[in-house]
Design a protein around this motif. Sequence first.
Motif, mmCIF file in Angstrom:
data_model
loop_
_atom_site.group_PDB
_atom_site.id
_atom_site.type_symbol
_atom_site.label_atom_id
_atom_site.label_comp_id
_atom_site.label_asym_id
_atom_site.label_seq_id
_atom_site.Cartn_x
_atom_site.Cartn_y
_atom_site.Cartn_z
ATOM 1 N N CYS A 243 0.848 -1.190 0.000
ATOM 2 C CA CYS A 243 0.000 0.000 0.000
ATOM 3 C C CYS A 243 0.884 1.240 0.000
ATOM 4 C CB CYS A 243 -0.908 -0.017 1.229
ATOM 5 S SG CYS A 243 -1.851 1.502 1.484
ATOM 6 N N VAL A 250 -1.601 -5.084 -0.881
ATOM 7 C CA VAL A 250 -2.950 -4.840 -1.399
ATOM 8 C C VAL A 250 -3.641 -6.177 -1.625
ATOM 9 C CG1 VAL A 250 -4.268 -3.934 -3.356
ATOM 10 C CG2 VAL A 250 -2.325 -2.634 -2.427
ATOM 11 N N CYS A 263 -6.955 -2.209 0.490
ATOM 12 C CA CYS A 263 -5.927 -2.360 1.521
ATOM 13 C C CYS A 263 -6.597 -2.776 2.821
ATOM 14 C CB CYS A 263 -5.158 -1.058 1.728
ATOM 15 S SG CYS A 263 -4.014 -1.135 3.127
#
Length: 269
Positions: A243, A250, A263
């Motif tokens: 992220c 992610v 996320c």
Amino acid sequence: MPEGHTLHRLAKLHQRRYAGAPVRVASPQGRFAAEAALLDGLVLTSAEAYGKHLFHNYGPRGTVHVHLGLYGTFAEAVLPEGDVVGQVRMRLSGRTHWTDLRGPTRCELLTEDEAEAIKERLGPDPLRADAKPELAWQRISRSRTSIAALLMDQKVLAGVGNVYRAEVLFRQGIAPMVPGRSLDGALWNDVWTDLAALMRAGVRSGRIDTVADEHLPEVTGRAPRQDRHGGEVYVYRRAGLPCLVCGTPVAHKELAGRNLYWCPACQPD
């Protein structure tokens, strides 16, 4: 499939290049030939978009409705016209430019009432001045369906596709599988406002950028995104990558046949 900003960008382009003057309309492929013959030489009064739909209005003679679907494209060029390449469903020629339409899901001549019926089946479009976000909220606030699915439902909200869906949920810190009725009105207003701003920027630039200045490659030192969709994004097509805000990988899953990205740390359940 192109998202709503692409259709609004096309509508603005066609309004500028063709509206207010007679146009030549043809169908080299032949599948739109009868309709093209009825329109050839008429004045194109306006071009507009609603969600993922494009409308070329010819007043009482009808409206050409185009839905690009997965494979449809417009190719624009300056006059003189070039040779026909490939399966051209509709060729539109004006004073200075011409454009070819290939591979759309829909290219049809409708009455004004039929065109309005399509718009009435759609939810509000964040890019239209006449949009009423409260109509989308009425459906969202009563639904047990996930907000991720609701944002992609064109009857709830028109023009939002997979990229804008993933990115606005990230930016607002909303877990994608939260039921629509779990959101409060203030948060929905934030989602709508953010979507409208992101999509207006997409109309101007022709690409989807959702990353704040402090997370851009030139600030963080990371490599720019390499993707045919272009633009800098937080989670879309970044499954397994860190992220940009917190470093958590992610996440990805399939929802209703479409890829969903989020996320888990920034969008907790």
